[in-house]
Motif scaffolding. Structure first.
Motif, PDB file in Angstrom:
ATOM      1  N   ARG A  66       8.240  -0.255  -5.147  1.00 37.55           N
ATOM      2  CA  ARG A  66       8.020   0.601  -3.981  1.00 37.55           C
ATOM      3  C   ARG A  66       9.105   0.325  -2.953  1.00 37.55           C
ATOM      4  NH1 ARG A  66       3.576   3.238  -4.345  1.00 37.55           N
ATOM      5  NH2 ARG A  66       3.089   3.570  -2.166  1.00 37.55           N
TER       6      ARG A  66
ATOM      7  N   GLU B 211       6.059   4.888   2.527  1.00 40.32           N
ATOM      8  CA  GLU B 211       6.339   4.041   1.378  1.00 40.32           C
ATOM      9  C   GLU B 211       6.317   4.926   0.145  1.00 40.32           C
ATOM     10  OE1 GLU B 211       4.326   0.137  -0.419  1.00 40.32           O
ATOM     11  OE2 GLU B 211       4.850   0.019   1.714  1.00 40.32           O
TER      12      GLU B 211
ATOM     13  N   ARG C 190       7.385   5.410  -4.233  1.00 39.57           N
ATOM     14  CA  ARG C 190       7.640   4.749  -5.513  1.00 39.57           C
ATOM     15  C   ARG C 190       9.063   5.043  -5.933  1.00 39.57           C
ATOM     16  NH1 ARG C 190       2.558   5.010  -9.577  1.00 39.57           N
ATOM     17  NH2 ARG C 190       1.487   3.355  -8.500  1.00 39.57           N
TER      18      ARG C 190
END
Length: 125
Positions: free
Chosen positions: A36, A29, A31
């Motif tokens: 996100r 995951e 940014r």
């Protein structure tokens, strides 16, 4: 993964990972602008890394995947649904340094050149 058709039969480790429930266990995951995003990593297989590697982009079901494969065995070492260098580096950081250093320098230089080109493309868009 829906829509992959016959392609999955040729992807290194895909069937085994799918059978064992390990498909996309290496997802990350990250940014991104506005939040996100999950980066899917259906294949990340250290044993498929060799001294001669190739990097390509393939579009499967409308999704752009970066694929790093062994030029000698044609096996896929990495498949991720991102062309972004920073995200690929984060994924590849899971491989030991010794494995990454086993790739011939000429090919590492080509990969770095491709990374610089991709980074310029994303900065300009």
């Amino acid at each position: 993964m829906p829509g992959w058709g016959g392609k999955r039969d040729y992807l290194s480790g895909f069937r085994e990972a799918e059978r064992d429930g390990r498909l996309c266990q290496d997802d990350i995951e990250v940014r991104r602008e506005g939040g996100r995003k999950k980066i899917r990593v259906p294949i990340l297989k250290e044993s498929n890394v060799g001294s001669r590697m190739a990097i390509n982009e393939k579009k499967i079901d409308g999704v752009c995947y970066t694929i790093i494969s062994n030029r000698e065995t044609s096996k896929i070492a990495l498949m991720a649904d991102t062309p972004r260098t920073s995200e690929l580096r984060q994924i590849l950081s899971k491989f030991p340094v010794k494995t990454k250093m086993s790739v011939r320098i000429r090919h590492r230089q080509a990969i770095h050149a491709l990374e610089r080109k991709k980074n310029r493309r994303y900065r300009n868009s």
